[in-house]
Design a protein around this motif. Structure first.
Motif, PDB file in Angstrom:
ATOM      1  N   ASN A  44      -7.042 -18.194 -14.679  1.00  0.00           N
ATOM      2  CA  ASN A  44      -5.840 -18.767 -14.077  1.00  0.00           C
ATOM      3  C   ASN A  44      -6.058 -18.723 -12.563  1.00  0.00           C
ATOM      4  O   ASN A  44      -5.631 -17.806 -11.888  1.00  0.00           O
ATOM      5  CB  ASN A  44      -4.603 -17.967 -14.489  1.00  0.00           C
ATOM      6  CG  ASN A  44      -3.341 -18.802 -14.457  1.00  0.00           C
ATOM      7  OD1 ASN A  44      -3.343 -19.957 -14.837  1.00  0.00           O
ATOM      8  ND2 ASN A  44      -2.259 -18.209 -13.993  1.00  0.00           N
ATOM      9  N   TYR A  45      -6.725 -19.745 -12.030  1.00  0.00           N
ATOM     10  CA  TYR A  45      -7.255 -19.692 -10.671  1.00  0.00           C
ATOM     11  C   TYR A  45      -6.513 -20.677  -9.759  1.00  0.00           C
ATOM     12  O   TYR A  45      -6.622 -21.898  -9.931  1.00  0.00           O
ATOM     13  CB  TYR A  45      -8.747 -20.032 -10.710  1.00  0.00           C
ATOM     14  CG  TYR A  45      -9.446 -19.969  -9.371  1.00  0.00           C
ATOM     15  CD1 TYR A  45      -9.903 -18.759  -8.856  1.00  0.00           C
ATOM     16  CD2 TYR A  45      -9.662 -21.125  -8.619  1.00  0.00           C
ATOM     17  CE1 TYR A  45     -10.556 -18.698  -7.635  1.00  0.00           C
ATOM     18  CE2 TYR A  45     -10.315 -21.082  -7.403  1.00  0.00           C
ATOM     19  CZ  TYR A  45     -10.756 -19.857  -6.920  1.00  0.00           C
ATOM     20  OH  TYR A  45     -11.400 -19.813  -5.704  1.00  0.00           O
ATOM     21  N   PRO A  46      -5.751 -20.179  -8.784  1.00  0.00           N
ATOM     22  CA  PRO A  46      -5.068 -21.074  -7.845  1.00  0.00           C
ATOM     23  C   PRO A  46      -6.036 -21.618  -6.799  1.00  0.00           C
ATOM     24  O   PRO A  46      -6.927 -20.900  -6.327  1.00  0.00           O
ATOM     25  CB  PRO A  46      -4.012 -20.171  -7.211  1.00  0.00           C
ATOM     26  CG  PRO A  46      -4.563 -18.785  -7.332  1.00  0.00           C
ATOM     27  CD  PRO A  46      -5.410 -18.759  -8.566  1.00  0.00           C
ATOM     28  N   PHE A  47      -5.868 -22.894  -6.422  1.00  0.00           N
ATOM     29  CA  PHE A  47      -6.735 -23.479  -5.395  1.00  0.00           C
ATOM     30  C   PHE A  47      -6.002 -24.627  -4.725  1.00  0.00           C
ATOM     31  O   PHE A  47      -4.989 -25.142  -5.224  1.00  0.00           O
ATOM     32  CB  PHE A  47      -8.064 -23.947  -5.995  1.00  0.00           C
ATOM     33  CG  PHE A  47      -7.968 -25.176  -6.861  1.00  0.00           C
ATOM     34  CD1 PHE A  47      -8.390 -26.411  -6.404  1.00  0.00           C
ATOM     35  CD2 PHE A  47      -7.439 -25.100  -8.153  1.00  0.00           C
ATOM     36  CE1 PHE A  47      -8.305 -27.546  -7.200  1.00  0.00           C
ATOM     37  CE2 PHE A  47      -7.358 -26.231  -8.951  1.00  0.00           C
ATOM     38  CZ  PHE A  47      -7.787 -27.452  -8.475  1.00  0.00           C
ATOM     39  N   ASN A  48      -6.534 -25.024  -3.585  1.00  0.00           N
ATOM     40  CA  ASN A  48      -5.957 -26.124  -2.824  1.00  0.00           C
ATOM     41  C   ASN A  48      -6.627 -27.419  -3.253  1.00  0.00           C
ATOM     42  O   ASN A  48      -7.835 -27.589  -3.085  1.00  0.00           O
ATOM     43  CB  ASN A  48      -6.167 -25.881  -1.328  1.00  0.00           C
ATOM     44  CG  ASN A  48      -5.477 -26.918  -0.463  1.00  0.00           C
ATOM     45  OD1 ASN A  48      -5.297 -28.052  -0.864  1.00  0.00           O
ATOM     46  ND2 ASN A  48      -5.078 -26.505   0.752  1.00  0.00           N
ATOM     47  N   ALA A  49      -5.853 -28.344  -3.837  1.00  0.00           N
ATOM     48  CA  ALA A  49      -6.413 -29.582  -4.386  1.00  0.00           C
ATOM     49  C   ALA A  49      -5.955 -30.814  -3.618  1.00  0.00           C
ATOM     50  O   ALA A  49      -5.821 -31.897  -4.183  1.00  0.00           O
ATOM     51  CB  ALA A  49      -6.044 -29.711  -5.859  1.00  0.00           C
ATOM     52  N   VAL A  50      -5.705 -30.644  -2.318  1.00  0.00           N
ATOM     53  CA  VAL A  50      -5.262 -31.792  -1.518  1.00  0.00           C
ATOM     54  C   VAL A  50      -6.388 -32.809  -1.361  1.00  0.00           C
ATOM     55  O   VAL A  50      -6.175 -34.027  -1.448  1.00  0.00           O
ATOM     56  CB  VAL A  50      -4.755 -31.317  -0.140  1.00  0.00           C
ATOM     57  CG1 VAL A  50      -4.469 -32.517   0.763  1.00  0.00           C
ATOM     58  CG2 VAL A  50      -3.501 -30.472  -0.305  1.00  0.00           C
ATOM     59  N   ASN A  51      -7.620 -32.324  -1.139  1.00  0.00           N
ATOM     60  CA  ASN A  51      -8.774 -33.216  -0.969  1.00  0.00           C
ATOM     61  C   ASN A  51      -9.295 -33.638  -2.341  1.00  0.00           C
ATOM     62  O   ASN A  51      -9.811 -32.821  -3.100  1.00  0.00           O
ATOM     63  CB  ASN A  51      -9.876 -32.503  -0.177  1.00  0.00           C
ATOM     64  CG  ASN A  51     -11.060 -33.422   0.109  1.00  0.00           C
ATOM     65  OD1 ASN A  51     -11.066 -34.580  -0.289  1.00  0.00           O
ATOM     66  ND2 ASN A  51     -12.045 -32.892   0.797  1.00  0.00           N
ATOM     67  N   LEU A  52      -9.189 -34.924  -2.656  1.00  0.00           N
ATOM     68  CA  LEU A  52      -9.575 -35.410  -3.975  1.00  0.00           C
ATOM     69  C   LEU A  52     -10.928 -36.120  -3.977  1.00  0.00           C
ATOM     70  O   LEU A  52     -11.349 -36.646  -5.009  1.00  0.00           O
ATOM     71  CB  LEU A  52      -8.496 -36.362  -4.512  1.00  0.00           C
ATOM     72  CG  LEU A  52      -7.110 -35.748  -4.747  1.00  0.00           C
ATOM     73  CD1 LEU A  52      -6.162 -36.802  -5.293  1.00  0.00           C
ATOM     74  CD2 LEU A  52      -7.194 -34.562  -5.696  1.00  0.00           C
ATOM     75  N   ASP A  53     -11.619 -36.156  -2.835  1.00  0.00           N
ATOM     76  CA  ASP A  53     -12.913 -36.826  -2.795  1.00  0.00           C
ATOM     77  C   ASP A  53     -13.891 -36.173  -3.764  1.00  0.00           C
ATOM     78  O   ASP A  53     -14.611 -36.846  -4.497  1.00  0.00           O
ATOM     79  CB  ASP A  53     -13.494 -36.795  -1.380  1.00  0.00           C
ATOM     80  CG  ASP A  53     -12.697 -37.676  -0.421  1.00  0.00           C
ATOM     81  OD1 ASP A  53     -11.988 -38.571  -0.919  1.00  0.00           O
ATOM     82  OD2 ASP A  53     -12.787 -37.455   0.793  1.00  0.00           O
TER      83      ASP A  53
END
Length: 534
Positions: A44-53
């Protein structure tokens, strides 16, 4: 550990334990979550997914996911890098910014046997080795090392799949946890074995038969052709026969071994078609980092892409057949034990001028993979997926990697038999599949040319760009086949004169029956195909 040196066994309660669900929630937002679960939450790993490249998620120690969102936003295609395996995943959009897919870490869709065995060997004080074995032998096995013991706890790792094992030594019992990083996938209580282990022996599901092939099916069923796992026949672009044996199914990717060298050739062709390098005449040193240029001399500088594709580099890199030199550092078992595979291979003596004599050896396509990795702008596995596998609508596959976790072009991919048929049809149709151009016609033609005879094979087979040539006599007439071949009996037969592709997969890794598919093909499949009207 001497008290625990023995055979141990237990049961895996859920047949789907190793068939993991992978999910990304809130894609495109800072509070995205990467999840892996079976009947329990594992990651259950939180991460920043703003960059979709490009989506990169290092979700646990030494294991990561990297993928790319499709242009239409409906799927993420990527890979989990775990151990030496690059597991392809296709995560499909299932709701608002949520994507879900499957990860079969053991390469099988469901366990056919719950039995789990552990051989604890060479126990003495804190020293030991431990080797897990599944009752479902369709899983090709673990490569365990890093055996540690502290008090009543033992740990070891499978550097092939990336799985971790942690055991608690108890009176007359070992409580074993199987982990992904530090996260538990399942737990098993092991007791000492009192009978022989039961491995494999799965009955074949009865398939609709073609009368002309019933004799072949009987021979497989009575073990006259042992360890045959699948037989598929495509004629005029249509699958006309498909049968699986010993528990194998259409959904299980099979270890292709060196048959995937022909896929490596296709990737080189795609890169050339895209202008990522100029010509197959370019020296391998045009593609290597500066640290390896010191190995360049007047003869080795003549090793070019073509010589790697045709097994004619001239290096003492022979690792197939009775003429192999076991002391050569470029033999596959030797260079894979070294810290720097490229340096080890390039240090190998030359035995021929490049492009004059062919000797089968995996060091040649390995260097080809290094060259291709140097010319693509993205991770090589993502390039392979985007430009070959997605276009063939192949998503259930695994790539074996080198020590740097890059695709190993020497062999070791896992594809389903039906997807192997697709790959053969791509070449049969001169680089097109479903009317879509994937490879140039010129590359297919060049790939299928017979350049040189392999000196270190019994039949002195002709060889193309990582494709074998072989001729078969059927009723006094010659039939030419161009073949992808792998250890244990993995074959893709492309027969242009009959407009046919045949795939046979097998498990004959230790009994010397590696060429059994050729007998099946010649004596049973070719006579059937010759009788069919075009």
């Amino acid at each position: 550990m001497a008290d625990y040196t023995d055979n141990w066994e237990g049961k895996i309660e859920n047949a789907k334990t190793f068939n993991l669900k992978v999910e990304i929630e809130n894609l495109g937002f800072e509070n995205a979550i990467f999840k892996i679960y079976n009947n329990r939450s594992i990651i259950n790993y939180p991460f920043n997914a703003v960059n979709l490249d490009r989506i990169t998620i290092p979700f646990t120690e030494n294991i990561s996911f990297e993928g790319v969102l499709s242009k239409n936003g409906t799927a993420i295609n990527g890979f989990i890098k775990s151990g030496l395996m690059l597991y392809h995943l296709k995560l499909v959009k299932s709701g608002n910014n949520s994507f879900v897919g499957d990860w079969n870490i053991l390469m099988i869709d469901e366990l056919k046997a719950p039995d789990f065995y552990l051989s604890v060997e060479n126990g003495s004080e804190n020293e030991y080795q431990a080797y897990p074995v599944l009752g479902d032998n369709r899983f090709t096995g673990t490569w365990c090392d890093n055996f540690q013991k502290e008090n009543d706890s033992i740990t070891f790792s499978d550097f092939k799949t990336g799985l971790q094992f942690k055991g608690k030594l108890l009176p007359n019992k070992i409580h074993l946890e199987i982990l992904l990083g530090k996260n538990v996938i399942t737990e098993i209580d092991l007791k000492k074995s009192v009978t022989d282990w039961k491995i494999g022996g799965f009955k074949t599901d009865k398939a609709t038969t073609i009368p002309e092939l019933s004799e072949l099916e009987n021979l497989i069923a009575t073990n006259s052709f042992p360890n045959t796992h699948s037989v598929l026949i495509s004629k005029n672009g249509k699958l006309i026969y498909e049968n699986y044996f010993e528990g194998y199914t259409a959904n299980v990717p099979h270890d292709m071994r060196s048959a995937s060298k022909s896929i490596s050739s296709a990737i080189a062709g795609i890169a050339l078609d895209k202008g990522l390098f100029k010509s197959v005449e370019q020296s391998i040193f045009d593609f290597l980092p500066a640290k390896y240029q010191v190995q360049k001399d007047s003869l080795k500088s003549k090793i070019n892409i073509k010589s790697l594709l045709t097994m004619s580099s001239g290096l003492d890199a022979i690792d197939y057949g009775i003429n192999a030199n076991p002391k050569s550092p470029a033999v596959e078992d030797n260079y894979q034990k070294s810290k720097d595979w490229i340096e080890t291979i390039l240090n190998t003596p030359m035995i021929n001028t490049p492009n004059t004599k062919a000797n089968y050896g995996s060091a040649n396509p390995y260097l080809l993979g290094i060259a291709m990795d140097s010319v693509v702008s993205e991770p090589l596995e993502l390039f392979m997926d985007h430009y070959l596998f997605q276009k063939l609508e192949i998503s259930n596959y695994v790539i074996f990697s080198d020590l740097n976790r890059n695709p190993y072009f020497g062999g070791g991919m896992y594809l389903t038999s039906k997807d192997m048929i697709k790959f053969g049809e791509l070449y049969l149709n001169n680089g097109k599949w479903n009317s879509k151009r994937i490879l140039s016609k010129k590359w297919v033609e060049d790939s299928f040319k017979n350049y040189l005879a392999l000196q270190n094979t019994t039949d002195k087979n002709g060889y193309g760009y990582l494709w074998w040539h072989h001729n078969y006599q059927v009723n006094g007439k010659n039939v030419s086949s161009i073949e992808a071949r792998g250890a244990g009996g993995q074959y893709i037969f492309v027969v242009p004169s009959l407009n046919a592709v045949v795939v046979i997969t097998s498990g004959n890794f230790r009994n010397g029956k590696i060429q059994q598919p050729e007998i099946i093909f010649k004596n049973h499949i070719l006579p059937y195909l010759k009788k069919l009207k075009n």
